[in-house]
Design an enzyme around this catalytic site. Structure first.
Site, PDB file in Angstrom:
ATOM      1  N   CYS A 360       0.837  -1.204   0.000  1.00 40.99           N
ATOM      2  CA  CYS A 360       0.000   0.000   0.000  1.00 40.99           C
ATOM      3  C   CYS A 360       0.874   1.257   0.000  1.00 40.99           C
ATOM      4  O   CYS A 360       1.559   1.512  -0.986  1.00 40.99           O
ATOM      5  CB  CYS A 360      -0.977  -0.040   1.172  1.00 40.99           C
ATOM      6  SG  CYS A 360      -2.401   1.068   0.942  1.00 40.99           S
ATOM      7  N   HIS A 457      -3.645  -5.354   1.087  1.00 36.13           N
ATOM      8  CA  HIS A 457      -3.428  -5.694   2.489  1.00 36.13           C
ATOM      9  C   HIS A 457      -3.858  -7.144   2.725  1.00 36.13           C
ATOM     10  O   HIS A 457      -4.788  -7.631   2.094  1.00 36.13           O
ATOM     11  CB  HIS A 457      -4.262  -4.792   3.405  1.00 36.13           C
ATOM     12  CG  HIS A 457      -3.812  -3.368   3.421  1.00 36.13           C
ATOM     13  ND1 HIS A 457      -2.660  -2.953   4.035  1.00 36.13           N
ATOM     14  CD2 HIS A 457      -4.391  -2.248   2.900  1.00 36.13           C
ATOM     15  CE1 HIS A 457      -2.530  -1.647   3.906  1.00 36.13           C
ATOM     16  NE2 HIS A 457      -3.554  -1.196   3.214  1.00 36.13           N
TER      17      HIS A 457
END
Length: 511
Positions: A360, A457
């Protein structure tokens, strides 16, 4: 103060079941863990249980169902975000996570400000003093979300926020006593024996509460207890004599706590010990670190030594992999990384043949530049990235919230997780994707294959893909089923609470 748009929903259905609220004498007394254990214990008794927390402050977030919006053209249910703790509690209760279980999530991104997420959607960035004035305006939405949660459960276990007796914040309180008064909840006060001062914390709380608030408290619990209770029992007698509140039980220190996802970055302040695994993964503790439970499956692997590098420390020269985790604010994280000299450490690591992985915001930091023309994260501008991937990122105000359950066509392994980010990443480096999920490219890999980044994630959660990735990094997979480990740990927590407390008596206090 910025304008706000609080969503108006249809009237909530009537409340179905009973509720009990757990408030704490301070932050980090174990409210979230206790509620998770109670959710599992009461769900195993056949009750439909739901967790609820009016306001949570954490950069550890989870994707949750948003049933207030119509399904998309492909039939998918829209997603919002809630605190990781409430997602774990919902899992413990055997329920899908909902945006109404945590209607307000504060994601800190400055010393005195946070992004405010209201019912799963970002409301904007608010300085603390402005948010303090905003909170009373949000109470109707909080109450409405609670009513929607309570309409679908036999029992709602409500968690307070921080300390219950912050008298200087009473006027704008929406998460502790004023919320309990708004929906008429009985309150159990929880204190932490491990840090010491539990007796003073409990009696001091009684002194700071008003008469009406004292009457709402139906008893107290002592958490994180170690040792012989007979030595502590006189303290409980003193508390009861001075407050009039009945003692409801003591919860022993739970050894399995470290196996469950942490609520927030407070967990990273505790001392960590080297696991001694053959594959060493160094994780710089970057500014506003977020969703770091991504790394839990790796730290659970017996063949992995996952080391958090604290500010003031250097990245170990013997690390095999440097992993950059998520962050709420990418540009400030990059600046903090350079301030620590970690950029030099990382570039030296690459020159020595080491591997670097970004998740991310960590993925964004690996590119050439991160731009924020609208000032979403702070002052408008741009910050040079580490230049290890041939990509560029522009921060935008739209947040991508997507659950992932796909097959990586390169490895044949199943990949699960979620995307939760603001920003768009482009550039030639995307032509060399890290993953091909059901044929769709995801992330980027450097030409030499030693640097990789992606937005997903939870990517290491499945046994199959984690095993494939560890072998690619030069390590060995154990076959550990991390998801099964979480389930077993929740069961063990519920078992211990069944032993420690009279859960029938506690349930009888709910109304």
């Amino acid at each position: 103060m910025p304008d706000i748009n609080v969503p108006i929903l249809d009237p909530a259905p009537p409340r179905r079941g009973r509720a009990l609220m757990i408030q704490g004498t301070s932050s980090d007394v174990g409210k979230s863990m206790l509620v998770a254990g109670l959710c599992r214990a009461y769900a195993r008794r056949g009750l439909t249980v739901a967790p609820f927390k009016a306001q949570n402050m954490s950069n550890n977030a989870a994707v949750a169902a948003d049933g207030d919006l119509p399904p998309g053209p492909d039939g998918t249910v829209p997603r919002g975000e809630i605190g990781r703790a409430q997602a774990l509690q919902a899992r413990a209760a055997g329920r899908p996570a909902s945006i109404h279980m945590n209607p307000i999530l504060l994601k800190p991104q400055a010393m005195v400000g946070s992004q405010v997420v209201l019912r799963g959607r970002a409301l904007g960035n608010w300085p603390a003093r402005h948010y303090h004035n905003l909170k009373p305006m949000l109470m109707p939405a909080v109450v409405d979300s609670y009513n929607r949660t309570a309409a679908e459960a036999d029992l709602v276990l409500v968690e307070g926020a921080g300390a219950a007796t912050e008298t200087h914040l009473r006027r704008s309180d929406i998460a502790n006593m004023r919320f309990a008064e708004a929906v008429d909840l009985p309150v159990v006060l929880l204190t932490d024996n491990d840090r010491g001062g539990a007796l003073a914390a409990m009696v001091g709380s009684w002194m700071l509460h008003t008469e009406e608030e004292r009457a709402r408290i139906v008893g107290y619990l002592v958490n994180k207890f170690r040792g012989y209770f007979s030595l502590y029992e006189p303290a409980c007698q003193t508390i009861t004599e001075m407050t009039g509140w009945p003692f409801l039980g003591v919860a022993r220190w739970f050894e399995g706590a470290a196996l469950l996802p942490a609520e927030d970055a407070l967990a990273l302040e505790r001392p960590s010990r080297s696991a001694g695994g053959a594959l060493k993964i160094a994780v710089p503790q970057i500014d506003r670190v977020a969703n770091f439970d991504d790394l839990d499956p790796l730290s659970s692997e017996p063949g992995v030594d996952l080391v958090w590098v604290k500010p003031g420390q250097t990245i170990p020269v013997d690390a095999d992999v440097v992993l950059l985790p998520g962050s709420k604010t990418t540009r400030p994280a990059l600046e903090a990384l350079r301030k620590q000299g970690w950029d030099i450490d990382i570039l030296s690591h690459v020159r020595r043949g080491g591997r670097v992985v970004g998740i991310c915001a960590g993925f964004q930091m690996l590119g050439r530049v991160v731009r924020d023309p609208a000032g979403i994260e702070g002052a408008p501008g741009e910050t040079p990235g580490l230049g290890l991937l041939d990509v560029e990122t522009t921060i935008t105000d739209d947040k991508r919230l997507v659950e992932v359950d796909a097959v990586d066509t390169e490895s044949g392994a199943r990949v699960t997780g979620y995307e939760m980010h603001m920003g768009r990443t482009d550039g030639p480096g995307l032509s060399r994707p890290w993953l091909r999920l059901d044929g769709q490219d995801e992330g980027a890999v450097s030409p030499d294959g030693r640097v990789m980044g992606a937005y997903i994630h939870g990517i290491f959660g499945t046994v199959e893909y984690r095993g494939h990735w560890l072998e690619a990094m030069g390590g060995r997979a154990s076959g550990l089923d991390h998801e099964a480990q979480i389930e077993a740990t929740l069961d063990a927590l519920a078992d211990q609470l069944e032993e420690d407390m009279d859960l029938d008596a506690l349930l009888a206090l709910a109304r």
